[in-house]
Motif scaffolding. Structure first.
Motif, PDB file in Angstrom:
ATOM      1  N   ARG A   6       0.312  22.391  26.973  1.00 48.84           N
ATOM      2  CA  ARG A   6      -0.294  21.426  27.880  1.00 48.84           C
ATOM      3  C   ARG A   6      -1.767  21.250  27.527  1.00 48.84           C
ATOM      4  O   ARG A   6      -2.490  22.218  27.361  1.00 48.84           O
ATOM      5  N   ASN A   7      -2.200  19.987  27.399  1.00 47.38           N
ATOM      6  CA  ASN A   7      -3.600  19.675  27.149  1.00 47.38           C
ATOM      7  C   ASN A   7      -3.995  18.558  28.113  1.00 47.38           C
ATOM      8  O   ASN A   7      -3.673  17.391  27.889  1.00 47.38           O
ATOM      9  N   THR A   8      -4.699  18.922  29.172  1.00 48.13           N
ATOM     10  CA  THR A   8      -5.033  17.963  30.228  1.00 48.13           C
ATOM     11  C   THR A   8      -5.927  16.848  29.708  1.00 48.13           C
ATOM     12  O   THR A   8      -5.750  15.684  30.072  1.00 48.13           O
ATOM     13  N   ARG A   9      -6.870  17.171  28.848  1.00 40.94           N
ATOM     14  CA  ARG A   9      -7.788  16.157  28.323  1.00 40.94           C
ATOM     15  C   ARG A   9      -7.026  15.092  27.526  1.00 40.94           C
ATOM     16  O   ARG A   9      -7.250  13.898  27.686  1.00 40.94           O
ATOM     17  N   THR A  10      -6.118  15.496  26.688  1.00 43.26           N
ATOM     18  CA  THR A  10      -5.320  14.552  25.913  1.00 43.26           C
ATOM     19  C   THR A  10      -4.398  13.753  26.828  1.00 43.26           C
ATOM     20  O   THR A  10      -4.196  12.550  26.623  1.00 43.26           O
TER      21      THR A  10
END
Length: 99
Positions: A52-56
């Motif tokens: 999981r990558n919130t920024r992306t």
């Protein structure tokens, strides 16, 4: 006489505000409720999946919002122009109520 002839030639008996006008109708529910389900799943996977990558994920959501806004605003302007040119005025939610 001339006005009736011009109206018959340009509009072929159709009015710009006849029938069901406005935003919520069958096509709207079909598009947002059925056709866009894969997009909803994709966006949910960006934030719920692993890794999981919130920024992306937020970048992807902002791209989707930007593209959607461009399409809707462009189609809104095009719809208004078509209504003015081919139907003689603005559609019902913006212009006066039809006949």
């Amino acid at each position: 006489m001339i006005n009736t002839l011009v109206t018959a030639v340009l509009y072929h008996g159709y009015g710009g505000t006849e029938g069901l006008t406005g935003f919520p109708n069958t096509g709207t529910y079909l598009i947002f409720g059925v056709i866009l389900v894969p997009v909803y799943i994709m966006v949910a996977a960006w934030f719920l999946g692993a890794p999981r990558n919130t920024r992306t994920g937020l970048l992807g959501v902002s791209y989707l919002v930007g593209i959607t806004a461009q399409m809707w605003i462009g189609m809104f302007i095009l719809t208004m122009l078509i209504a003015i040119v081919f139907y003689g005025g603005m559609p019902e939610p913006i212009g006066p109520v039809g006949p």
